[in-house]
Design a protein around this motif. Sequence first.
Motif, PDB file in Angstrom:
ATOM      1  N   UNK A 168       0.830  -1.205   0.000  1.00 26.32           N
ATOM      2  CA  UNK A 168       0.000   0.000   0.000  1.00 26.32           C
ATOM      3  C   UNK A 168       0.863   1.254   0.000  1.00 26.32           C
ATOM      4  N   UNK A 169       1.945   1.246   0.774  1.00 24.26           N
ATOM      5  CA  UNK A 169       2.821   2.420   0.887  1.00 24.26           C
ATOM      6  C   UNK A 169       3.490   2.758  -0.441  1.00 24.26           C
ATOM      7  N   UNK A 170       4.088   1.768  -1.087  1.00 22.48           N
ATOM      8  CA  UNK A 170       4.761   2.048  -2.357  1.00 22.48           C
ATOM      9  C   UNK A 170       3.759   2.462  -3.430  1.00 22.48           C
ATOM     10  N   UNK A 171       2.616   1.789  -3.465  1.00 24.73           N
ATOM     11  CA  UNK A 171       1.589   2.148  -4.445  1.00 24.73           C
ATOM     12  C   UNK A 171       1.111   3.579  -4.225  1.00 24.73           C
ATOM     13  N   UNK A 172       0.972   3.986  -2.969  1.00 27.76           N
ATOM     14  CA  UNK A 172       0.501   5.326  -2.624  1.00 27.76           C
ATOM     15  C   UNK A 172       1.519   6.391  -3.021  1.00 27.76           C
ATOM     16  N   UNK A 173       2.793   6.164  -2.691  1.00 25.76           N
ATOM     17  CA  UNK A 173       3.832   7.148  -3.009  1.00 25.76           C
ATOM     18  C   UNK A 173       3.949   7.341  -4.518  1.00 25.76           C
ATOM     19  N   UNK A 174       3.965   6.236  -5.247  1.00 25.21           N
ATOM     20  CA  UNK A 174       4.131   6.320  -6.706  1.00 25.21           C
ATOM     21  C   UNK A 174       2.940   6.980  -7.384  1.00 25.21           C
ATOM     22  N   UNK A 175       1.777   6.943  -6.744  1.00 23.06           N
ATOM     23  CA  UNK A 175       0.570   7.543  -7.334  1.00 23.06           C
ATOM     24  C   UNK A 175       0.358   8.978  -6.872  1.00 23.06           C
ATOM     25  N   UNK A 176       1.231   9.484  -6.017  1.00 19.53           N
ATOM     26  CA  UNK A 176       1.083  10.844  -5.488  1.00 19.53           C
ATOM     27  C   UNK A 176       1.753  11.872  -6.379  1.00 19.53           C
ATOM     28  N   UNK A 177       2.983  11.559  -6.766  1.00 22.05           N
ATOM     29  CA  UNK A 177       3.779  12.506  -7.546  1.00 22.05           C
ATOM     30  C   UNK A 177       4.852  11.711  -8.269  1.00 22.05           C
ATOM     31  N   UNK A 178       4.992  11.927  -9.569  1.00 19.77           N
ATOM     32  CA  UNK A 178       5.942  11.153 -10.370  1.00 19.77           C
ATOM     33  C   UNK A 178       7.381  11.297  -9.891  1.00 19.77           C
ATOM     34  N   UNK A 179       7.696  12.428  -9.257  1.00 24.74           N
ATOM     35  CA  UNK A 179       9.072  12.670  -8.814  1.00 24.74           C
ATOM     36  C   UNK A 179       9.314  12.233  -7.370  1.00 24.74           C
ATOM     37  N   UNK A 180       8.268  11.814  -6.683  1.00 26.89           N
ATOM     38  CA  UNK A 180       8.391  11.507  -5.256  1.00 26.89           C
ATOM     39  C   UNK A 180       9.139  10.204  -5.002  1.00 26.89           C
ATOM     40  N   UNK A 181       8.924   9.210  -5.877  1.00 32.49           N
ATOM     41  CA  UNK A 181       9.588   7.916  -5.693  1.00 32.49           C
ATOM     42  C   UNK A 181      10.954   7.971  -6.368  1.00 32.49           C
ATOM     43  N   UNK A 182      12.011   7.872  -5.588  1.00 32.90           N
ATOM     44  CA  UNK A 182      13.358   7.842  -6.144  1.00 32.90           C
ATOM     45  C   UNK A 182      14.177   6.766  -5.439  1.00 32.90           C
ATOM     46  N   UNK A 183      15.419   6.624  -5.859  1.00 34.02           N
ATOM     47  CA  UNK A 183      16.256   5.547  -5.328  1.00 34.02           C
ATOM     48  C   UNK A 183      16.504   5.701  -3.826  1.00 34.02           C
ATOM     49  N   UNK A 184      16.525   6.953  -3.353  1.00 35.40           N
ATOM     50  CA  UNK A 184      16.775   7.196  -1.929  1.00 35.40           C
ATOM     51  C   UNK A 184      15.596   6.711  -1.086  1.00 35.40           C
ATOM     52  N   UNK A 185      14.370   7.121  -1.458  1.00 35.29           N
ATOM     53  CA  UNK A 185      13.203   6.670  -0.703  1.00 35.29           C
ATOM     54  C   UNK A 185      13.033   5.157  -0.807  1.00 35.29           C
ATOM     55  N   UNK A 186      13.337   4.620  -1.974  1.00 35.84           N
ATOM     56  CA  UNK A 186      13.242   3.170  -2.139  1.00 35.84           C
ATOM     57  C   UNK A 186      14.195   2.454  -1.182  1.00 35.84           C
ATOM     58  N   UNK A 187      15.403   2.992  -1.023  1.00 32.66           N
ATOM     59  CA  UNK A 187      16.378   2.355  -0.137  1.00 32.66           C
ATOM     60  C   UNK A 187      15.962   2.459   1.328  1.00 32.66           C
ATOM     61  N   UNK A 188      15.355   3.587   1.717  1.00 35.05           N
ATOM     62  CA  UNK A 188      14.884   3.742   3.095  1.00 35.05           C
ATOM     63  C   UNK A 188      13.781   2.735   3.417  1.00 35.05           C
ATOM     64  N   UNK A 240      21.168  13.346  -7.885  1.00 32.46           N
ATOM     65  CA  UNK A 240      21.147  14.183  -9.074  1.00 32.46           C
ATOM     66  C   UNK A 240      19.736  14.739  -9.257  1.00 32.46           C
ATOM     67  N   UNK A 241      19.556  15.620 -10.230  1.00 27.20           N
ATOM     68  CA  UNK A 241      18.241  16.210 -10.501  1.00 27.20           C
ATOM     69  C   UNK A 241      17.184  15.176 -10.860  1.00 27.20           C
ATOM     70  N   UNK A 242      17.621  14.043 -11.437  1.00 30.89           N
ATOM     71  CA  UNK A 242      16.669  13.008 -11.839  1.00 30.89           C
ATOM     72  C   UNK A 242      16.317  12.055 -10.704  1.00 30.89           C
ATOM     73  N   UNK A 243      16.775  12.362  -9.484  1.00 29.32           N
ATOM     74  CA  UNK A 243      16.455  11.531  -8.332  1.00 29.32           C
ATOM     75  C   UNK A 243      17.316  10.296  -8.197  1.00 29.32           C
ATOM     76  N   UNK A 244      18.380  10.209  -8.983  1.00 31.76           N
ATOM     77  CA  UNK A 244      19.265   9.050  -8.956  1.00 31.76           C
ATOM     78  C   UNK A 244      20.616   9.427  -8.345  1.00 31.76           C
ATOM     79  N   UNK A 245      21.408   8.431  -7.895  1.00 36.17           N
ATOM     80  CA  UNK A 245      22.740   8.716  -7.365  1.00 36.17           C
ATOM     81  C   UNK A 245      23.653   9.297  -8.443  1.00 36.17           C
TER      82      UNK A 245
END
Length: 445
Positions: free
Chosen positions: A136-156, A306-311
């Motif tokens: 539910x959490x990952x589905x919710x984050x990804x459906x909130x804002x296209x830029x919200x889900x990035x490698x950092x949040x995924x790792x946390x 980086x600006x694209x949300x990646x390392x």
Amino acid sequence: MQHDLFHIYTVDAHTMMVIRNMRQFRYRSTKNHSPIAYHCVHKIPKPELLYIAGLFHDIAKGRGGNHSELGKEDARAFCVRHRINRADTDLVVWLVEKHLIMSATAQQKDIYDPQEVKNFAAVVGSEMRLNYLYALTEADIKATNDTLWNSWRASLLRHLFIETRKILRFGEESIPGRKTTVNACKRKAREKIRSVAGFISAEMQTKLWTAAGEDFFLRHTPNQVSEITISMLTNTNLTETVVEVRDANYQLSIGGATNIYIRTPDRKGVFAATTSELDKLNLSIVDASINSNVDGLCLNRITVLMNDGEPVPRSSLVRSEIKTNLTKTLSKKTIEAIPHNRRTKRQIVELSRSTEVSVEAGSTQSSSLFRILASDRPGLLGMIASWFHECGFDIQSAKINTLGERVEDIFSVEHAEPLSKGVSDSLEGFARQLERYLDSRIGIK
């Protein structure tokens, strides 16, 4: 309609996207980019309960009050009306009520502290609930804002999931306490350093590790601690600045972000100058640990994307620019902390909310905690750090937390005047001054 930059969809559109994400988690094609969610949806016994929770998790938005509390009652009424058994009803209600807790814990708590993970595991209660909640959490984050889900949040979230599952499977004893974890890491790292870098004295090692703080040993494996220690102390002149750029592979988290480690003599303006240089390279700071010891040595860790949300890629010239620019800036006798001016997007100006700053007494009479809730924008952290520097505050530690369009940052600062009782009127005045300063930079009056 939610009028902000954090939620870019209406509630109904967002809800449908949450359901779409849940369905896609079942596809084999999602296994590579959403491995934990793929695992979870294939482990839950009744996928329909996940879909019901997804439909109701935001249903009460716009009514006023806590939408999670109001929404859980709607979910309960729906389950009763459709004769869903009590255990399944309780699960759906719990998911709606707690749908924000995993993302909030991952981003606002120190999830590398074993006690924080144990506290979260106590709320979750079972591995089955954890699987439902993560999906539910990952589905919710990804459906909130296209830029919200990035490698950092995924790792946390990945780290929190794996450590919580370990407790739920094997009990709290499976994760040692804070002191035990720190001491074990130090012991193994010390043995490794002794075997490969005998030139590093125990005295220098102790100075560096004292500056690093306990958080350093909770976030890194013994091998990582030994490698970072060796790279920081190969130059034995502690009056010189050393900068290292490494992948932020914390424990079980892989490829989440890029870490910048800075060893430099402690003086005012170090953090402000650091943020200014990183901002010039268009890097986003997502986490920071600012530490020093009584001998005047700093060991700071700055985590960037980086600006694209990646390392920052290993082959990127940006890594060498980070080392060169920071070393040059922090090696100067007088540190300049001039914020880098970057253009603020029109949408940010129009939809920004007023800054809120609260201040409370710190652990000593000469320290205070500033909590800053502000609209995110290019160069914000540099503005904050420079303001503290100009006003004579020395930043001791920082907790950086960006949630879409909003930031919730906490700064522990040292100030010249000790506080006799609680928070002085002058510090409250500084809080209001900081609010006005940050709002004025984007045209909020």
